[in-house]
Motif scaffolding. Structure first.
Motif, PDB file in Angstrom:
ATOM      1  N   LEU A 142       0.824  -1.204   0.000  1.00  0.00           N
ATOM      2  CA  LEU A 142       0.000   0.000   0.000  1.00  0.00           C
ATOM      3  C   LEU A 142       0.862   1.259   0.000  1.00  0.00           C
ATOM      4  N   VAL A 143       1.962   1.217   0.731  1.00  0.00           N
ATOM      5  CA  VAL A 143       2.880   2.360   0.746  1.00  0.00           C
ATOM      6  C   VAL A 143       3.489   2.561  -0.641  1.00  0.00           C
ATOM      7  N   ASP A 144       3.878   1.454  -1.284  1.00  0.00           N
ATOM      8  CA  ASP A 144       4.449   1.547  -2.629  1.00  0.00           C
ATOM      9  C   ASP A 144       3.449   2.153  -3.613  1.00  0.00           C
ATOM     10  N   ASN A 145       2.192   1.751  -3.511  1.00  0.00           N
ATOM     11  CA  ASN A 145       1.159   2.324  -4.375  1.00  0.00           C
ATOM     12  C   ASN A 145       1.037   3.830  -4.173  1.00  0.00           C
ATOM     13  N   ALA A 146       1.025   4.248  -2.900  1.00  0.00           N
ATOM     14  CA  ALA A 146       0.861   5.675  -2.602  1.00  0.00           C
ATOM     15  C   ALA A 146       2.032   6.491  -3.139  1.00  0.00           C
ATOM     16  N   ILE A 147       3.236   5.939  -3.061  1.00  0.00           N
ATOM     17  CA  ILE A 147       4.416   6.673  -3.511  1.00  0.00           C
ATOM     18  C   ILE A 147       4.536   6.674  -5.024  1.00  0.00           C
ATOM     19  N   SER A 148       4.320   5.511  -5.643  1.00  0.00           N
ATOM     20  CA  SER A 148       4.558   5.398  -7.087  1.00  0.00           C
ATOM     21  C   SER A 148       3.353   5.800  -7.923  1.00  0.00           C
ATOM     22  N   ALA A 159      -0.969   6.323   9.074  1.00  0.00           N
ATOM     23  CA  ALA A 159      -1.133   6.083  10.500  1.00  0.00           C
ATOM     24  C   ALA A 159      -1.338   4.587  10.691  1.00  0.00           C
ATOM     25  N   ALA A 160      -0.978   4.076  11.855  1.00  0.00           N
ATOM     26  CA  ALA A 160      -1.119   2.636  12.112  1.00  0.00           C
ATOM     27  C   ALA A 160      -1.249   2.382  13.607  1.00  0.00           C
ATOM     28  N   ARG A 170      -9.986  -8.668  20.212  1.00  0.00           N
ATOM     29  CA  ARG A 170      -9.762  -8.662  18.763  1.00  0.00           C
ATOM     30  C   ARG A 170      -8.369  -8.133  18.447  1.00  0.00           C
ATOM     31  N   PRO A 171      -7.344  -8.971  18.615  1.00  0.00           N
ATOM     32  CA  PRO A 171      -5.983  -8.527  18.310  1.00  0.00           C
ATOM     33  C   PRO A 171      -5.803  -8.341  16.799  1.00  0.00           C
ATOM     34  N   GLY A 172      -4.776  -7.612  16.419  1.00  0.00           N
ATOM     35  CA  GLY A 172      -4.489  -7.435  14.998  1.00  0.00           C
ATOM     36  C   GLY A 172      -3.805  -6.113  14.733  1.00  0.00           C
ATOM     37  N   ILE A 173      -3.690  -5.793  13.453  1.00  0.00           N
ATOM     38  CA  ILE A 173      -3.063  -4.538  13.049  1.00  0.00           C
ATOM     39  C   ILE A 173      -4.035  -3.753  12.179  1.00  0.00           C
ATOM     40  N   GLU A 174      -3.863  -2.439  12.210  1.00  0.00           N
ATOM     41  CA  GLU A 174      -4.680  -1.561  11.391  1.00  0.00           C
ATOM     42  C   GLU A 174      -3.756  -0.502  10.800  1.00  0.00           C
ATOM     43  N   PHE A 175      -3.878  -0.282   9.495  1.00  0.00           N
ATOM     44  CA  PHE A 175      -2.988   0.641   8.801  1.00  0.00           C
ATOM     45  C   PHE A 175      -3.777   1.445   7.785  1.00  0.00           C
ATOM     46  N   ALA A 176      -3.413   2.714   7.613  1.00  0.00           N
ATOM     47  CA  ALA A 176      -4.065   3.557   6.614  1.00  0.00           C
ATOM     48  C   ALA A 176      -3.041   4.447   5.932  1.00  0.00           C
ATOM     49  N   VAL A 177      -3.231   4.646   4.641  1.00  0.00           N
ATOM     50  CA  VAL A 177      -2.437   5.612   3.882  1.00  0.00           C
ATOM     51  C   VAL A 177      -3.381   6.368   2.968  1.00  0.00           C
ATOM     52  N   CYS A 178      -3.307   7.690   3.014  1.00  0.00           N
ATOM     53  CA  CYS A 178      -4.169   8.553   2.205  1.00  0.00           C
ATOM     54  C   CYS A 178      -3.284   9.451   1.361  1.00  0.00           C
ATOM     55  N   ASP A 179      -3.246   9.185   0.054  1.00  0.00           N
ATOM     56  CA  ASP A 179      -2.442  10.043  -0.808  1.00  0.00           C
ATOM     57  C   ASP A 179      -3.295  11.158  -1.396  1.00  0.00           C
ATOM     58  N   THR A 180      -2.635  12.128  -1.993  1.00  0.00           N
ATOM     59  CA  THR A 180      -3.328  13.295  -2.546  1.00  0.00           C
ATOM     60  C   THR A 180      -3.044  13.402  -4.042  1.00  0.00           C
ATOM     61  N   GLY A 181      -2.873  12.247  -4.696  1.00  0.00           N
ATOM     62  CA  GLY A 181      -2.527  12.214  -6.109  1.00  0.00           C
ATOM     63  C   GLY A 181      -3.722  12.327  -7.030  1.00  0.00           C
ATOM     64  N   ILE A 182      -3.577  11.750  -8.227  1.00  0.00           N
ATOM     65  CA  ILE A 182      -4.592  11.921  -9.270  1.00  0.00           C
ATOM     66  C   ILE A 182      -5.769  10.968  -9.127  1.00  0.00           C
ATOM     67  N   ALA A 272      -6.468   4.212   1.427  1.00  0.00           N
ATOM     68  CA  ALA A 272      -6.436   2.763   1.620  1.00  0.00           C
ATOM     69  C   ALA A 272      -6.348   2.461   3.113  1.00  0.00           C
ATOM     70  N   TRP A 273      -7.147   1.497   3.541  1.00  0.00           N
ATOM     71  CA  TRP A 273      -7.177   1.082   4.951  1.00  0.00           C
ATOM     72  C   TRP A 273      -7.162  -0.441   4.998  1.00  0.00           C
ATOM     73  N   LEU A 274      -6.273  -0.976   5.818  1.00  0.00           N
ATOM     74  CA  LEU A 274      -6.139  -2.431   5.955  1.00  0.00           C
ATOM     75  C   LEU A 274      -6.244  -2.815   7.415  1.00  0.00           C
ATOM     76  N   ARG A 275      -7.112  -3.800   7.668  1.00  0.00           N
ATOM     77  CA  ARG A 275      -7.251  -4.370   9.020  1.00  0.00           C
ATOM     78  C   ARG A 275      -7.028  -5.858   8.901  1.00  0.00           C
ATOM     79  N   VAL A 276      -6.078  -6.388   9.672  1.00  0.00           N
ATOM     80  CA  VAL A 276      -5.793  -7.817   9.670  1.00  0.00           C
ATOM     81  C   VAL A 276      -5.927  -8.325  11.099  1.00  0.00           C
ATOM     82  N   ARG A 277      -6.716  -9.382  11.246  1.00  0.00           N
ATOM     83  CA  ARG A 277      -6.939  -9.962  12.574  1.00  0.00           C
ATOM     84  C   ARG A 277      -6.710 -11.466  12.502  1.00  0.00           C
ATOM     85  N   PRO A 278      -5.728 -11.987  13.237  1.00  0.00           N
ATOM     86  CA  PRO A 278      -5.489 -13.432  13.204  1.00  0.00           C
ATOM     87  C   PRO A 278      -6.621 -14.196  13.870  1.00  0.00           C
ATOM     88  N   TYR A 279      -6.838 -15.421  13.382  1.00  0.00           N
ATOM     89  CA  TYR A 279      -7.859 -16.277  14.000  1.00  0.00           C
ATOM     90  C   TYR A 279      -7.398 -16.688  15.375  1.00  0.00           C
TER      91      TYR A 279
END
Length: 279
Positions: A142-148, A159-160, A170-182, A272-279
């Motif tokens: 997701l970071v690569d998409n935002a940059i390239s 933010a994460a 509900r353990p897990g990770i949450e990540f977001a990237v908001c670009d200002t591109g086209i 883009a926002w990603l939430r991953v939670r292990p079983y």
């Protein structure tokens, strides 16, 4: 325009546009009760884009003192444009070191990407070990998409947070990237091998297909690589917003279920926002 940020995770839902008037952006957070990393990063991206377009920016602080303190703690206030007006009392005061469990809103540029990714890698692996490295690989896509693909003079904002599940279960990770591109639609239209998407919803549906790219390279939009990086033994949700398009993809056990809808608010760039939670 005035956007109302009410309840929990308001920017993960369809945006609530109260006043469409041009010339200013008002982020009305008076009724905000909880903000996800996507809410935090998107508030800053919206404000920066509006200010760059010549609009006045105003943030009406939450009535809940704890929520206002959280916006300060996660560096939303400090990342607003210099001329932005903040209405309401701010908490101020010292803040605890939470470097092992969260990444405050940060300005993502090509020059800062390695430093920020290094910190994210440490946060994820300290909590989840080898599994955390796979989470980190997904976030890296997701970071690569935002940059390239989403590069602009304003950059992007990320933010994460890592959740232990101690209180929520509900353990897990949450990540977001908001670009200002086209945005996704304009990006895909650059590749002559693609049909020009009819609207933002069609663009998101296209972007989620394997092998689709806005460049002439033999690669996808990065999203299929993301799903390969997410462990199949967990539950994952990816949400994308670009222009007036909103896409949500739920994946678990090797299966994925996408859903794309039209929203009334046209947002700049891609979120883009990603939430991953292990079983």
């Amino acid at each position: 325009m005035r956007i109302e940020l009410a309840g929990r995770w308001p920017l993960l839902r369809r945006l609530r546009l109260v006043e469409p008037a041009a010339g200013s952006l008002i982020l009305d957070a008076r009724r905000l009760t909880f903000a996800s990393p996507l809410d935090l990063a998107a508030m800053v991206a919206l404000a920066r884009s509006a200010e760059a377009g010549g609009d006045r920016v105003r943030l009406i602080a939450p009535r809940d003192h704890n929520v206002t303190s959280y916006l300060e703690r996660l560096d939303v206030i400090s990342n607003l444009p210099v001329g932005a007006e903040v209405v309401g009392a701010l908490a101020g005061g010292p803040r605890a070191d939470r470097a092992d469990s969260l990444l405050e809103v940060a300005h993502l540029t090509p020059d800062d990407a390695d430093r920020l990714l290094d910190r994210l890698g440490r946060v994820f692996t300290s909590r989840y070990g080898p599994r955390g490295r796979r989470y980190f690989a997904a976030v890296g896509e997701l970071v690569d998409n935002a940059i390239s693909h989403g590069r602009s003079d304003l950059g992007a904002f990320i933010a994460a947070q890592v959740y232990t599940g101690t209180t929520s279960g509900r353990p897990g990770i949450e990540f977001a990237v908001c670009d200002t591109g086209i945005g996704v639609r304009a990006h895909l239209s650059r590749n002559l091998a693609n049909e020009v998407p009819a609207d933002d919803v069609a663009a998101l549906k296209t972007a989620l297909r394997p092998g689709v790219t806005g460049t002439q390279e033999e690669r996808g939009h990065g999203l299929n690589d993301l799903w390969r990086a997410v462990p199949e033994t967990g539950f994952a949700r990816l949400q994308l917003r670009s222009g007036k398009g909103l896409a949500s993809v739920v994946g678990h056990g090797g299966t994925r279920r996408p859903r794309c809808v039209l929203d009334e608010v046209d947002v700049p760039g891609t979120w883009a926002w990603l939430r991953v939670r292990p079983y």
